[in-house]
Enzyme design. Structure first.
Site, PDB file in Angstrom:
ATOM      1  N   SER A   1    -105.677  82.024   0.700  1.00 38.79           N
ATOM      2  CA  SER A   1    -104.771  83.177   0.730  1.00 38.79           C
ATOM      3  C   SER A   1    -105.095  84.236  -0.327  1.00 38.79           C
ATOM      4  O   SER A   1    -104.187  84.913  -0.817  1.00 38.79           O
ATOM      5  CB  SER A   1    -103.308  82.720   0.618  1.00 38.79           C
ATOM      6  OG  SER A   1    -102.962  81.927   1.737  1.00 38.79           O
TER       7      SER A   1
ATOM      8  N   ASN B   1    -115.138  84.117   5.124  1.00 41.72           N
ATOM      9  CA  ASN B   1    -115.281  83.029   6.098  1.00 41.72           C
ATOM     10  C   ASN B   1    -114.535  83.461   7.351  1.00 41.72           C
ATOM     11  O   ASN B   1    -113.305  83.474   7.367  1.00 41.72           O
ATOM     12  CB  ASN B   1    -114.667  81.748   5.511  1.00 41.72           C
ATOM     13  CG  ASN B   1    -114.600  80.625   6.538  1.00 41.72           C
ATOM     14  OD1 ASN B   1    -115.243  80.685   7.580  1.00 41.72           O
ATOM     15  ND2 ASN B   1    -113.819  79.593   6.241  1.00 41.72           N
TER      16      ASN B   1
HETATM   17  C1  PEP Z   1    -110.709  79.755   3.945  1.00 44.81           C
HETATM   18  O1  PEP Z   1    -110.634  79.457   5.123  1.00 44.81           O
HETATM   19  O2  PEP Z   1    -111.689  79.373   3.296  1.00 44.81           O
HETATM   20  C2  PEP Z   1    -109.632  80.541   3.377  1.00 44.81           C
HETATM   21  C3  PEP Z   1    -109.555  80.635   2.090  1.00 44.81           C
HETATM   22  O3  PEP Z   1    -108.755  81.132   4.261  1.00 44.81           O
HETATM   23  P1  PEP Z   1    -107.580  82.176   3.897  1.00 44.81           P
HETATM   24  O4  PEP Z   1    -108.166  83.177   2.923  1.00 44.81           O
HETATM   25  O5  PEP Z   1    -107.222  82.798   5.194  1.00 44.81           O
HETATM   26  O6  PEP Z   1    -106.493  81.387   3.251  1.00 44.81           O
END
Ligand code: PEP
Length: 244
Positions: A206, A8
């Site tokens: 994350s 994403n």
């Molecule tokens: C997300 O936005 O769906 C997401 C999981 O972001 P991150 O991996 O940066 O925590």
């Protein structure tokens, strides 16, 4: 079940980043056992889809209607026209920033399906809700109202994304992820019968090259929705490798 690894890009990416999309698409060819996709800002979808026609490019939202007087919005048929094969629906950032409700999200998921897109419907609790012992109740409530009455694994996936884990570097305990994904599985089987067994449940929040192999080995974790670590092929590859 084949693992599903979806990036994403959120509000990141301009023409300068098309080469990174090519690199990720090239990487994907080395992992035929994993389903891989990248959900891009709308401005990049058409260019990316023609640059890497064999690779799944997605959107990050769609309007519930196919066309009409909705300034600034993009419909599911428009995403398809641009070359998208999937879209994220109901990401917590949209629930918070654009005040999207479960009912909006349900209508958007149906619109995506009607247009022929795969949809990833996101759910997840805030830290306050988890600390109050309400995480499962909140997520099951979101599922109850955000998922359409009919669904199957050919087009629908669910992403469990604890809001407090997104972009923070924090992840839940393995046992909490296992408990939540089991609860989600039970819910979708009770709603959709055996079709619920084939709906992939992604973990998001994350996920990175260091924690992916642990998270992806948890029962009922059928893939990942990845923000920051999907922005470049080098950071994304260890996650895909862990899925493989
Ligand atoms: C997300 O936005 O769906 C997401 C999981 O972001 P991150 O991996 O940066 O925590």
């Amino acid at each position: 079940m084949r693992k599903y690894i979806v990036g994403n890009w959120k509000m990141n990416g301009t023409s300068n980043d098309l080469q990174e999309i090519s690199a990720i698409a090239a990487l994907a060819t080395q992992y035929p056992a994993v389903d891989i996709a990248i959900c891009l800002p709308a401005t990049l979808i058409a260019r990316a889809a023609s640059l890497v026609p064999g690779f799944a490019i997605g959107g990050q939202d769609c309007h519930q209607q196919a066309s009409g007087a909705h300034t600034g919005c993009i419909s599911a048929p428009m995403l398809v026209d641009a070359g998208a094969r999937l879209t994220i629906i109901g990401h917590s950032e949209r629930r918070a920033d654009q005040y999207e409700t479960d009912a909006n999200i349900c209508a958007k998921a149906m619109a995506a399906h009607d247009a022929g897109l795969r949809a990833i419907v996101c759910v997840g609790e805030t830290l306050t809700q988890r600390d109050a012992g309400k995480a499962i109740e909140i997520v099951l409530g979101q599922l109850e109202s955000s998922l359409p009455d009919e669904a199957d694994g050919d087009w629908l996936s669910v992403a469990y994304e604890p809001v407090w884990a997104i972009g923070t570097g924090r992840i839940p305990d393995e046992s909490d992820v296992a408990e939540m994904h089991f609860a989600i599985r039970k819910h979708i089987i009770s709603r959709f019968g055996s079709d619920g067994e084939a709906i992939r449940i992604l973990y998001g929040g994350s996920m990175n090259g260091e924690n992916a192999s642990i998270l992806l080995a948890i029962p009922n974790v059928d893939g990942g929705l990845i923000g920051g670590a999907s922005l470049g092929a080098v950071k994304f590859e260890p996650i895909i490798d862990a899925a493989a």
